[in-house]
Design an enzyme around this catalytic site. Structure first.
Site, PDB file in Angstrom:
ATOM      1  N   SER A   1       0.819  -1.217   0.000  1.00 17.06           N
ATOM      2  CA  SER A   1       0.000   0.000   0.000  1.00 17.06           C
ATOM      3  C   SER A   1       0.852   1.266   0.000  1.00 17.06           C
ATOM      4  O   SER A   1       0.439   2.295  -0.548  1.00 17.06           O
ATOM      5  CB  SER A   1      -0.931  -0.004   1.211  1.00 17.06           C
ATOM      6  OG  SER A   1      -0.188  -0.105   2.417  1.00 17.06           O
TER       7      SER A   1
ATOM      8  N   ASP B   1      -3.045   7.439  10.078  1.00 20.67           N
ATOM      9  CA  ASP B   1      -3.143   6.130  10.728  1.00 20.67           C
ATOM     10  C   ASP B   1      -1.821   5.636  11.297  1.00 20.67           C
ATOM     11  O   ASP B   1      -1.740   4.528  11.821  1.00 20.67           O
ATOM     12  CB  ASP B   1      -3.702   5.087   9.746  1.00 20.67           C
ATOM     13  CG  ASP B   1      -2.846   4.953   8.492  1.00 20.67           C
ATOM     14  OD1 ASP B   1      -1.763   5.572   8.446  1.00 20.67           O
ATOM     15  OD2 ASP B   1      -3.260   4.236   7.555  1.00 20.67           O
TER      16      ASP B   1
ATOM     17  N   HIS C   1       0.681   5.114   6.897  1.00 17.73           N
ATOM     18  CA  HIS C   1       0.773   5.739   5.570  1.00 17.73           C
ATOM     19  C   HIS C   1       1.179   7.202   5.702  1.00 17.73           C
ATOM     20  O   HIS C   1       0.713   7.905   6.601  1.00 17.73           O
ATOM     21  CB  HIS C   1      -0.563   5.605   4.836  1.00 17.73           C
ATOM     22  CG  HIS C   1      -0.951   4.184   4.586  1.00 17.73           C
ATOM     23  ND1 HIS C   1      -1.867   3.519   5.382  1.00 17.73           N
ATOM     24  CD2 HIS C   1      -0.537   3.288   3.655  1.00 17.73           C
ATOM     25  CE1 HIS C   1      -2.018   2.287   4.943  1.00 17.73           C
ATOM     26  NE2 HIS C   1      -1.214   2.119   3.894  1.00 17.73           N
TER      27      HIS C   1
END
Length: 900
Positions: free
Chosen positions: A199, A376, A379
């Site tokens: 991600s 979070d 990221h």
């Protein structure tokens, strides 16, 4: 008795004699001179004049002490007291006698110490010190390149750097270009770029794609492959979802390496956090990660060997306090362990040769500063991703696009034919000069002493030392110029010295402004004459304006619109002085000979022509010199064309004044026509060979923009000079020492309106919202602040009677300062900052400034020396030299056409 005591006693006994002999004390011998132009090349000191032995920023001429009377007082002034009155006291007081003697001795000691310092800290010694600093720094940087930096300039881009501001990233030792969408598409046309990973790599993929298309949105299945294609540019960017380093990722890379067509030219990969999360951070997972990475490394190496750029992204740190419960096992210690494994394996995947896989660790440094802004904890914030994406774009595209302000990853440009010829000429000059110097020294040693055989005495030769010949002057100047040009080249064309991007803050601009203002006020002296815009005052004006412009450039203050608008006024003021000075000269002297024209043009253009050759830049690149050269020819043509009208002719018949006014009005009409007819302007200046002087990047738009921005400034200067000289001739001005310029009532009214006008313009400039709109207004309104400044500076008599010697010193070399800053103070053709001493910005700017000023001063003297050779006063010799110069420029034009 010590040497200092002897000097002090001799000074006490002859203080009035010393003062009387000072050249500053005899104002009656000062020759009245007409005003001279801004950066007037005909009014420079020759080598050998007293300034050559002066200290760098201070005049060695002895100044009268504050307690000594002026030997030439005003006729109405009372006779000066024989003793200084340093403190009030009763007659006969011993305290008073002690005070007077102590103050006098202290002041004399101060003057003596000042002279002692000036004997050692001269311009010559400063230049020797600057040369030593350049040699030492060059050796240090060359050693640094050999042992730490190597040949790959990209290494620092992808591995190190720091934040200059919240969103401004500065790589170590080089400059990063901010790519626009059009530039990025041009670079990556017919390319394929592939991102492989988890991600975090997906976020980097989107940041990269947004450079190509800012309208792209992050949407769709996050745990799947994501394609992007720009059909117009034949460009593809893919994201392949492989969140773990395992067999699947290895197979992906094998498939990419086996593609027969559409192989990716750029591969960006990275993964680790998923492995930590799924296996709860176990040590066995780390061992498996190491084994998988070892198996995958040869495949990545194979991809890197087939003209592909392969980047492995090290894992960014996390903000552990913000992580959710199912991510708590992702700690920074575990991330560091995985990064260490990846770096060790990929850097050592090929034991015999250096690995071509590039470890992209700069994102780790960026995230360390910004991870606290993460939503979070895992990221990165968008600003950090954008910086990493721009670093990737610079790493790949700089060698293709070669942006001026993107020095990272750019190879040294190959030498052109003209540069090679110039290098040969300078080397040959140095060899010839050294050979002749050695031969002359050997002859001098043989003939050093003449022995009288009869008396047995030794006598010195009776022959006087001959003056330096033109050939010797030419060789010496060429040698010095060759050394200086080598420094220019190594600063801004080779990768010997470092470069950094500019970053503007209010303190970086205004604090140096305050500092130089204090220095300028501190170093003040009396002017030799008190006329409006006298020589000392115009030098002072040019000097402080040039220093402000230098600070403006080095601080990157052009991004702050109010500062930009005020700097535009300073540039207009230089052109105003050009119009004022050249008009005054031609109007008063009536000298329209070719010698005057050749001398001015040579002094203005000599350095720029040399830099065009050495630095491989077009003439228009140094825009201000073409601008002032053009306007000088406009002034000359306007006044020299029939009928020639000068003050002597106008004195005989007042109608000639109206003839001159008609000439000025016709000039204004031509300026208005060209300013509102861009097509006609471009057609005129696009004709060959004129176009070679004014083209930049293949067109004359830059010349049009620069010309239009200050199109009326020179005309305003000419008109002001005409009005001022007319008022002066009719004795309507009071230019005596200490007298206001007009009657008290008129002076007060003009001062009030001048201050109001000055402040009004500043308020308007500070309230500008759009640079384009303000630039449209600037040509018409800039004269308001220029005229207001002239009146404020000259109406009070006491203000006309003093000037800042600090600013005036810089004003005498303002042209050289303006041109030299392009390459040896700034960097990347003014886009960045030269870094001689990395890691210490304050020390770096001090050292680079000292060297820069010394070089500019020496170039000023070299130009003056060569002007005496290239532009002789005899008409026959002058025509021959001009033919030689024309032939040289023609050959230069042919070589330039061939190599391009």
């Amino acid at each position: 008795m010590s040497h200092l005591d002897q000097n002090l006693n001799s000074t006490v006994s002859s203080d009035h004699t010393t003062l009387k002999d000072s050249p500053l004390s005899d104002e009656s011998k000062t020759e009245t001179k007409p005003p001279f132009p801004a950066w007037d090349p005909t009014h420079k000191r020759r080598r050998g004049d007293p300034e050559e032995e002066q200290p760098l920023l201070q005049d060695t001429t002895e100044q009268p002490s504050s307690f000594l009377a002026d030997p030439s007082p005003h006729p109405s002034s009372p006779s000066p007291p024989s003793q200084p009155q340093c403190c009030p006291s009763a007659p006969g007081s011993s305290i008073a006698r002690c005070c007077h003697g102590g103050a006098k001795m202290a002041a004399l000691a101060y003057n003596l110490g000042k002279r002692e310092i000036n004997q050692h800290f001269t311009v010559r010694n400063a230049k020797v010190l600057a040369l030593g600093a350049v040699l030492l720094l060059s050796i240090c940087h060359a050693v640094s390149w050999g042992y730490s930096r190597g040949d790959d300039t990209c290494q620092y881009l992808i591995s190190s750097g720091r934040f200059l501001g919240e969103d401004v990233w500065q790589p170590f030792s080089c400059m990063m270009h901010k790519y626009k969408t059009s530039e990025a598409k041009s670079c990556l046309a017919d390319h394929r770029v592939t991102f492989v990973g988890d991600s975090r790599i997906r976020q980097l993929f989107y940041a990269f794609v947004k450079i190509l298309n800012p309208n792209v949105k992050e949407e769709g299945n996050k745990h799947a492959n994501i394609p992007f294609e720009d059909k117009a540019a034949a460009l593809k960017v893919d994201f392949l979802w492989y969140p773990e380093v395992n067999g699947s990722m290895k197979q992906c890379f094998q498939a990419l390496s086996e593609l027969s067509t559409s192989k990716p030219q750029m591969i960006i990969a990275g993964a680790a956090t998923w492995s930590i999360k799924i296996n709860n951070g176990s040590s066995e997972t780390l061992m498996q990660y190491k084994a998988n990475m070892t198996e995958m490394a040869p495949v990545l190496e194979k991809l890197a060997n087939v003209n592909n750029d392969v980047y492995w992204i090290l894992q960014d740190p996390v903000h552990e306090q913000l992580l959710s419960e199912n991510r708590k096992m992702i700690t920074n210690d575990r991330i560091d362990a995985y990064n260490e494994v990846a770096s060790g394996i990929l850097n050592g995947s090929n034991r015999n040769l250096k690995s071509k896989i590039k470890i992209f660790s700069v994102s780790k440094l960026i995230s360390e500063e910004t991870i606290s802004e993460s939503l979070d904890g895992l990221h990165l914030p968008e600003s950090s991703r954008d910086i990493s994406a721009m670093v990737l774009m610079n790493a790949y595209c700089n060698k293709i696009m070669k942006p001026i302000d993107g020095s990272c990853c750019q190879p040294i440009p190959p030498l052109t034919v003209i540069q090679k010829l110039a290098a040969c000429f300078f080397i040959l000059s140095i060899v010839v000069y050294l050979s002749l110097a050695i031969i002359q020294r050997n002859r001098h040693r043989k003939n050093k002493l003449i022995t009288d055989i009869e008396s047995g005495e030794e006598k010195k030769p009776a022959t006087a030392t001959p003056a330096a010949s033109s050939l010797e002057t030419l060789l010496v100047s060429s040698c010095k110029l060759g050394i200086i040009m080598a420094y220019f080249y190594f600063c801004d064309r080779a990768n010997l010295f470092m470069k950094e991007n500019k970053f503007y803050t209010h303190s970086s601009f205004f604090i140096p402004i305050i500092y130089i203002l204090v220095l300028g006020v501190f170093y003040n002296e009396n002017t030799k004459e008190t006329k409006l815009l006298n020589r000392e005052q115009t030098d002072e004006w040019k000097g402080w304006m040039q220093l402000v412009i230098l600070i403006y450039h080095v601080s990157g203050a052009s991004s702050f619109l109010p500062v930009y608008m005020h700097i535009r006024v300073l540039v207009a003021a230089y052109l105003f002085q050009t119009g004022y000075g050249h008009f005054s000269y031609f109007w008063l002297k009536g000298d329209f000979g070719i010698y005057r024209v050749a001398q001015v043009l040579f002094r203005l253009n000599f350095l720029v022509v040399i830099l065009c050759i050495v630095m491989d830049r077009p003439y228009q690149f140094y825009y201000f010199v073409p601008l002032v050269s053009f306007w000088f020819m406009v002034i000359y043509g306007s006044l020299a064309m029939w009928p020639q009208i000068i003050q002597k002719k106008a004195n005989g018949n007042y109608l000639w004044n109206f003839g001159l006014i008609l000439k000025l009005m016709f000039l204004l009409l031509c300026l208005c026509f060209l300013s509102y007819s861009q097509g006609s302007f471009e057609k005129i200046f696009s004709l060959w060979p004129i176009s070679k002087l004014f083209e930049l990047n293949g067109n004359v738009y830059e010349w049009w923009f620069r010309w239009k921005l200050d199109r009326y400034a020179v005309f305003h200067g000419m008109l002001f000079a005409f009005i001022y000289l007319a008022l002066q001739k009719h004795q309507m001005l009071f230019e005596g020492k200490g007298e206001p310029l007009f009657s008290n009532k008129v002076s007060n009214v003009l001062m009030f309106f001048s201050v109001v006008s000055f402040l009004t313009y500043s308020i308007w400039a500070s309230s500008c919202k759009n640079k384009t709109e303000c630039n449209e207004m600037h040509p018409s309104v800039s004269a308001v602040q220029i005229l207001a400044f002239i009146l404020i500076r000259n109406i009070p008599g006491y203000a006309r009677s003093v000037y800042s010697s600090f600013f005036a010193w810089f004003g005498r070399i303002s042209l050289e300062l303006f041109i030299c800053q392009y390459h040896i103070w700034l960097a990347a053709d003014t886009k960045g900052i030269l870094v001689l001493i990395p890691g210490n910005p304050m020390l770096n700017i001090i050292v680079s400034t000292f060297i820069f000023v010394c070089v500019a001063h020496e170039i000023s003297h070299i130009t003056n020396d060569l002007a005496q050779i290239a532009v002789p006063k005899e008409n026959a010799a002058l025509l021959k030299r001009l033919l030689c110069i024309a032939g040289f420029l023609f050959v230069l034009l042919l070589l330039s056409a061939v190599q391009h």
